[in-house]
Scaffold this motif. Structure first.
Motif, PDB file in Angstrom:
ATOM      1  N   VAL A  82       0.986  -1.133   0.058  1.00  0.00           N
ATOM      2  CA  VAL A  82      -0.048  -0.084   0.073  1.00  0.00           C
ATOM      3  C   VAL A  82       1.051   1.244   0.063  1.00  0.00           C
ATOM      4  O   VAL A  82       0.336   2.312  -0.326  1.00  0.00           O
ATOM      5  N   TRP A  83       1.994   1.088   0.436  1.00  0.00           N
ATOM      6  CA  TRP A  83       3.205   2.291   0.017  1.00  0.00           C
ATOM      7  C   TRP A  83       3.538   2.713  -1.246  1.00  0.00           C
ATOM      8  O   TRP A  83       4.241   3.569  -1.259  1.00  0.00           O
ATOM      9  N   LEU A  84       2.986   1.944  -2.089  1.00  0.00           N
ATOM     10  CA  LEU A  84       2.946   2.495  -3.546  1.00  0.00           C
ATOM     11  C   LEU A  84       2.552   3.788  -3.688  1.00  0.00           C
ATOM     12  O   LEU A  84       3.046   4.484  -4.277  1.00  0.00           O
ATOM     13  N   THR A  85       1.311   4.128  -3.035  1.00  0.00           N
ATOM     14  CA  THR A  85       0.734   5.176  -2.920  1.00  0.00           C
ATOM     15  C   THR A  85       1.203   5.959  -1.649  1.00  0.00           C
ATOM     16  O   THR A  85       0.728   5.771  -0.675  1.00  0.00           O
ATOM     17  N   ASN A  86       2.403   6.629  -1.832  1.00  0.00           N
ATOM     18  CA  ASN A  86       2.906   7.347  -0.565  1.00  0.00           C
ATOM     19  C   ASN A  86       2.787   8.950  -1.063  1.00  0.00           C
ATOM     20  O   ASN A  86       2.308   9.234  -2.066  1.00  0.00           O
ATOM     21  N   PRO A  87       2.930   9.803   0.123  1.00  0.00           N
ATOM     22  CA  PRO A  87       2.740  11.432  -0.303  1.00  0.00           C
ATOM     23  C   PRO A  87       3.481  11.894  -1.982  1.00  0.00           C
ATOM     24  O   PRO A  87       3.178  12.872  -2.157  1.00  0.00           O
ATOM     25  N   ILE A  88       4.678  11.119  -2.028  1.00  0.00           N
ATOM     26  CA  ILE A  88       5.091  11.693  -3.312  1.00  0.00           C
ATOM     27  C   ILE A  88       4.394  11.094  -4.533  1.00  0.00           C
ATOM     28  O   ILE A  88       4.139  11.877  -5.589  1.00  0.00           O
ATOM     29  N   THR A  89       4.052   9.829  -4.436  1.00  0.00           N
ATOM     30  CA  THR A  89       3.396   8.943  -5.744  1.00  0.00           C
ATOM     31  C   THR A  89       1.897   9.305  -5.618  1.00  0.00           C
ATOM     32  O   THR A  89       1.144   9.139  -6.756  1.00  0.00           O
ATOM     33  N   MET A  90       1.386   9.739  -4.523  1.00  0.00           N
ATOM     34  CA  MET A  90      -0.237   9.703  -4.716  1.00  0.00           C
ATOM     35  C   MET A  90      -0.679  10.836  -5.522  1.00  0.00           C
ATOM     36  O   MET A  90      -1.775  10.449  -6.210  1.00  0.00           O
ATOM     37  N   PRO A  91      -0.367  12.006  -5.613  1.00  0.00           N
ATOM     38  CA  PRO A  91      -0.779  12.924  -6.794  1.00  0.00           C
ATOM     39  C   PRO A  91      -1.044  12.407  -8.310  1.00  0.00           C
ATOM     40  O   PRO A  91      -1.793  12.341  -8.608  1.00  0.00           O
ATOM     41  N   PRO A  92       0.230  12.146  -8.612  1.00  0.00           N
ATOM     42  CA  PRO A  92      -0.107  11.443  -9.984  1.00  0.00           C
ATOM     43  C   PRO A  92      -0.959  10.199 -10.337  1.00  0.00           C
ATOM     44  O   PRO A  92      -1.319  10.123 -11.134  1.00  0.00           O
ATOM     45  N   ILE A  93      -0.682   9.187  -9.151  1.00  0.00           N
ATOM     46  CA  ILE A  93      -1.489   8.220  -9.195  1.00  0.00           C
ATOM     47  C   ILE A  93      -3.038   8.416  -9.070  1.00  0.00           C
ATOM     48  O   ILE A  93      -3.752   7.880  -9.924  1.00  0.00           O
ATOM     49  N   PHE A  94      -3.304   9.400  -8.330  1.00  0.00           N
ATOM     50  CA  PHE A  94      -4.852   9.588  -8.201  1.00  0.00           C
ATOM     51  C   PHE A  94      -5.428  10.491  -9.216  1.00  0.00           C
ATOM     52  O   PHE A  94      -6.412  10.452  -9.601  1.00  0.00           O
ATOM     53  N   TYR A  95      -4.512  11.236  -9.598  1.00  0.00           N
ATOM     54  CA  TYR A  95      -4.842  12.150 -10.774  1.00  0.00           C
ATOM     55  C   TYR A  95      -5.335  11.534 -11.974  1.00  0.00           C
ATOM     56  O   TYR A  95      -6.345  11.290 -12.795  1.00  0.00           O
ATOM     57  N   GLY A  96      -4.085  10.234 -12.187  1.00  0.00           N
ATOM     58  CA  GLY A  96      -4.494   9.266 -13.377  1.00  0.00           C
ATOM     59  C   GLY A  96      -5.864   8.383 -12.952  1.00  0.00           C
ATOM     60  O   GLY A  96      -6.453   8.153 -14.164  1.00  0.00           O
TER      61      GLY A  96
END
Length: 169
Positions: A82-96
């Protein structure tokens, strides 16, 4: 080969059993299947962990742990993914995920500026919320299915390769 590679990155099960956020599961953490590493538990753990990585809720680690317990798959892998979505990667993943949702709902993309406020959150639930939540669910399902199949294939190939190397000797 795949098993040894994964085991190198796994934390000590005793540390995880006694982690404060997982104490809510109590005796359920004593199930040996949660700590065993084989093809079945690894592919299921990747599926559970990546599914909850794409779901935009707080406490993703607890949800991944609950999923691992329900499906009796490797708990450390599920929680770690679940740490794939961390504070750094969360914006691009959730925008996608939002873009995927707009494509599925056939809606135009709405431009927005993120604000860390409750009022912005409530407004966004009505405007971008449906596309974002649907996109997150679709991306979570796709990532889960692809990881399940990929881990199964990689594991099988690694076993076949190891067996061929043993018979060659």
């Amino acid at each position: 080969m795949a098993k040894k590679t994964i085991q190198r990155f796994l934390p000590n099960p005793n540390k995880i059993r006694h982690h404060k956020s997982l104490k809510i599961f109590g005796h359920l953490l004593q199930d040996a299947n949660l700590w065993h590493l084989n093809r079945r538990s690894a592919r299921g753990a990747f599926a559970v962990g990546l599914f909850f990585a794409f779901i935009p809720v707080p406490f993703q680690m607890i949800l991944a742990a609950a999923g691992a317990i329900i499906f009796r798959v490797n708990l450390p892998i599920s929680v770690a993914l679940v740490w794939l979505t961390n504070p750094i990667t969360m914006p691009p993943i959730f925008y996608g995920s939002y873009l995927v949702g707009t494509l599925i709902l056939n809606q135009p993309e709405q431009h927005f500026v993120f604000e860390a406020s409750w009022s912005w959150f409530l407004e966004s639930i009505e405007t971008i919320g449906p596309a974002f939540l649907l996109g997150s669910l679709v991306c979570a399902s796709i990532a889960s299915i692809i990881s399940y199949i990929t881990i199964d294939i990689v594991w099988r190939r690694s076993v076949i390769k190891a067996r061929a190397a043993r018979t060659k000797k």
